[in-house]
Scaffold this active site. Structure first.
Site, mmCIF file in Angstrom:
data_model
loop_
_atom_site.group_PDB
_atom_site.id
_atom_site.type_symbol
_atom_site.label_atom_id
_atom_site.label_comp_id
_atom_site.label_asym_id
_atom_site.label_seq_id
_atom_site.Cartn_x
_atom_site.Cartn_y
_atom_site.Cartn_z
ATOM 1 C CG ASP A 1 46.057 39.506 43.620
ATOM 2 O OD1 ASP A 1 46.073 38.896 44.396
ATOM 3 O OD2 ASP A 1 46.909 40.934 43.806
ATOM 4 C CB CYS B 1 51.083 37.372 45.331
ATOM 5 S SG CYS B 1 49.358 37.188 46.113
ATOM 6 C CG HIS C 1 53.857 40.316 44.445
ATOM 7 N ND1 HIS C 1 53.009 39.770 44.915
ATOM 8 C CD2 HIS C 1 54.709 40.836 45.923
ATOM 9 C CE1 HIS C 1 52.157 40.192 46.166
ATOM 10 N NE2 HIS C 1 53.720 40.535 46.745
#
Length: 522
Positions: free
Chosen positions: A11, A50, A104
Site C-alpha cells: 500500500d 487505493c 480494498h
C-alpha cells in the site's frame, strides 16, 4: 510443470528501494528479490488511490470501465460482472488465498473482498487492523495520540503486535498448509505499510538519522501547475501531530523539520516492510517452493514526499502513479535452483550493507492493468482476450496486454524490429504508453479534492506517460453517465522527462498539442 503464484502488493509504496537506485533506503530483502527478477523501472498505476487502482489491476480493466473512481461502488453491480485475476486462477484449478489488504475492503469489494468469486476460502485480515487509526503513538507529552509520524514500541501495542506482522505469520502458515496438501496456489499478500499512519517498530528509526534526511528536491508548488492538478493532502491534515501545526489550506507548506520527520518515518516504514517481505520469502525457501513459485512484487500506487508541495497520493505526477514492479520466474529470470539451495535467505537491514543489482531491468513503460494477462501467460494459462469496445457485457477480457514479451528482449533488439508486429498488440515500434487518471470536484483545491465522491466529480485529469514526456488534460466529466468531454479542456500539463525529470516546469502553454491529443484519444 505448474507454477504457483505469490503476489505481493504494498500500500502506497513508491520505488524508494535500493534496487531502484535509492541511496538512502535499506531494503535488502526486496533488493535480493529484484536481483533474481525482471525489474520494470517505468511501471504506473491507473489511478493514485487505493480502491480504484486495486479493482483496476485485479480485473485488468481501466477505471473508466470499472466505473470506480472513489470507494463506494462494487463493479459487478455497477459496471459489469467482470472476472478477476484470482477468480481466473481459481477457475483454472488453483487454490486462491488472500491475506491482508488485497482488494480494498468495504463497498468496493462487496464487503467480502469479492469472496467467493475470487478466493477459495474467506480472506484473512489481521485482527489488529482495527487499531490502525487509534491513539497508539506516544507523544513528547507522554500521552497517546493519533499521529501521522508514529514510531512505536511493539510490546505496548494491542495484542503486542502489528497488522503486517500478523499478515506475514498467516501467509507463512498458509504456505505450510499448501506444501503439505501439495496444492497449486495463488497466494496474494497485501501489506499495509508505508500507508499512513507511519506506525512501525521504533528501532527502524536508527537506520535513518535525521541529519541524513533531505527535503524533496522540489518542495515548492510549481509556478505553472494548474490549481486543479494540486492535491491538498487533507487526510494528513487530520492527524493529531499535523493538526497541531495549523498549516494553511490548501498550499501549506509544512515546516521543514516536520517534512524531514515524515520522510524519515516513510523510509523507516519501508525498511520495516522489507523485513516482512524478507520473512515471507525466506518461508517460501523453507517449504521448498522457491523453484516452483512465480513471485510478483508491486504497489497500488506511489506517494508524494513533499514534491511539488504535495503529500500523499491523489495526483497524476510520477511520484503518485509510479510503482515498483518485479517478476521472479524460476528458470526464466534466474537459472534453475539446485535442490536444497536457498534463493531468498533472510537479510537483516540492520547489519546488511551490500547492494544487490537487479537481474534484468526494463525501461519499457508498462501499466498495472497488464498484470492479469501477464500472470496468466507466465503461469501457462490461456491469456484472456483483449477487451472489445465497449466491454461492459464481457465477463472475461483485459484492457492491458501481457508484458512477458519485454522479459527477455534486450532493448536494442526491439529498436531493430520495426517490422515485427503481433496482431493483438501495438507494434514494437510504437512507443508504449501508460495512462493514469484522477478526478476532481472543482478547478481549485477543495476539502474533497483528494477523494471526491462520484456524484461530486466535475473534472477528470487524463494523463499519458511515455519514456519522453508526461501529458495531462483536465477535462469536463459528467458523473451521471461516466462521460468525459475532451472538447471542454479546463487545464493541461506537459513535462519533458529529459530536461525536467521531476515534472516541475509545465510547458503546456508554450507548445502545440495536436499530436499528444491524437495519442490520448487514439
Amino acid at each position: 510443470d505448474d507454477k504457483n503464484v505469490l503476489f505481493i502488493v504494498v500500500d502506497d509504496l513508491r520505488p524508494v528501494l535500493g534496487c531502484y537506485g535509492d541511496k538512502l533506503v535499506k531494503s535488502p530483502n526486496i533488493d535480493q528479490l529484484a536481483s533474481r527478477s525482471i525489474v520494470f523501472s517505468n511501471a504506473y498505476a491507473q489511478q493514485a488511490v487505493c480502491a480504484p487502482s486495486r479493482v483496476s489491476f485485479l480485473t485488468g480493466r481501466r477505471p473508466d470501465t470499472t466505473r470506480l473512481y472513489d470507494f463506494y461502488s462494487y463493479w459487478r453491480v455497477h459496471a459489469g460482472n467482470y472476472s478477476t485475476m484470482p477468480q481466473y486462477f481459481k477457475e483454472n484449478g488453483y487454490m486462491t488465498l488472500s491475506v491482508g489488504k488485497v482488494f480494498h475492503p468495504g463497498v468496493s469489494s462487496n464487503h467480502s473482498d469479492d469472496y467467493p468469486y475470487s478466493w477459495s476460502i474467506p480472506p484473512f485480515h489481521p485482527p489488529t487492523e482495527k487499531y490502525e487509526n487509534d491513539k497508539t503513538c506516544r507523544g513528547k507529552d507522554g500521552k497517546l495520540h493519533a499521529n501521522l509520524v508514529c514510531p512505536v514500541d511493539v510490546t505496548e501495542m494491542p495484542s503486542g503486535t502489528l497488522p503486517d506482522i500478523q499478515s506475514t505469520e498467516e501467509a507463512i502458515h498458509l504456505l505450510n498448509i499448501m506444501k503439505t496438501n501439495k496444492q497449486k496456489f495463488f497466494l496474494a499478500v497485501g501489506y499495509h505499510k508505508p500507508h499512513i499512519p507511519l506506525r512501525y517498530p521504533q528501532e527502524f528509526l536508527k537506520l535513518y538519522p535525521l541529519e541524513n534526511i533531505t527535503l524533496a528536491p522540489d518542495p515548492w508548488v510549481p509556478e505553472k501547475l494548474p490549481p486543479v492538478a494540486y492535491n491538498p493532502w487533507t487526510d494528513i491534515r487530520q492527524r493529531d501531530d499535523v493538526e497541531a501545526l495549523n498549516v494553511s489550506f490548501p498550499y501549506g507548506p509544512l515546516p521543514d523539520d516536520f517534512q524531514r520527520q515524515i520522510r524519515q518515518s516513510y523510509y523507516a516504514a519501508v525498511s520495516y516492510l522489507d523485513t516482512q517481505v524478507g520473512l515471507l520469502l525466506n518461508a517460501l525457501d523453507d517449504v521448498g517452493l522457491s523453484d516452483s513459485t512465480i513471485v510478483v512484487f508491486t504497489a497500488d500506487h506511489g506517494w508524494s514526499l513533499g514534491e511539488h508541495g504535495e503529500w500523499a497520493k491523489y495526483s497524476n505526477f510520477d511520484v503518485a502513479t509510479r510503482v515498483p514492479l518485479m517478476f521472479y520466474v524460476p528458470g526464466m529470470t534466474t537459472s534453475s535452483v539446485r535442490q536444497g539451495e536457498r534463493v531468498f535467505p533472510y537479510l537483516d537491514p540492520f547489519s546488511y550493507t551490500l547492494g544487490l543489482v537487479p537481474q534484468g531491468r526494463s525501461k519499457k513503460v508498462v501499466e498495472l492493468v497488464s498484470l492479469f494477462s501477464t500472470l496468466a501467460e507466465l503461469a501457462g494459462l490461456q491469456v484472456p482476450p483483449v477487451c472489445p469496445e465497449p466491454s461492459f457485457h464481457v465477463a472475461l477480457c483485459t484492457e492491458g496486454g501481457s508484458i512477458v514479451r519485454y522479459f527477455n528482449v534486450s532493448e536494442e533488439k526491439v529498436e531493430k524490429e520495426k517490422g515485427g508486429c503481433d496482431d493483438t498488440y501495438r507494434c514494437f515500434n510504437e512507443e508504449p504508453l501508460a495512462f493514469s487518471q484522477y478526478p476532481r470536484p472543482a478547478d481549485t483545491p477543495q476539502w474533497n479534492s483528494d477523494k471526491p465522491r462520484l456524484k461530486d466529480i466535475r473534472i477528470m485529469g487524463y494523463s499519458m506517460r511515455t519514456v519522453d514526456y508526461r501529458f495531462t488534460l483536465w477535462v469536463r466529466f459528467h458523473p451521471n453517465n461516466f462521460s468525459a468531454d475532451f472538447e471542454d479542456v479546463h487545464a493541461g500539463e506537459l513535462y519533458m522527462m529529459e530536461t525536467d525529470p521531476n515534472q516541475d516546469y509545465n510547458i503546456y502553454n508554450n507548445t502545440s498539442h495536436g499530436s499528444f491529443f491524437k495519442k490520448m484519444l487514439g
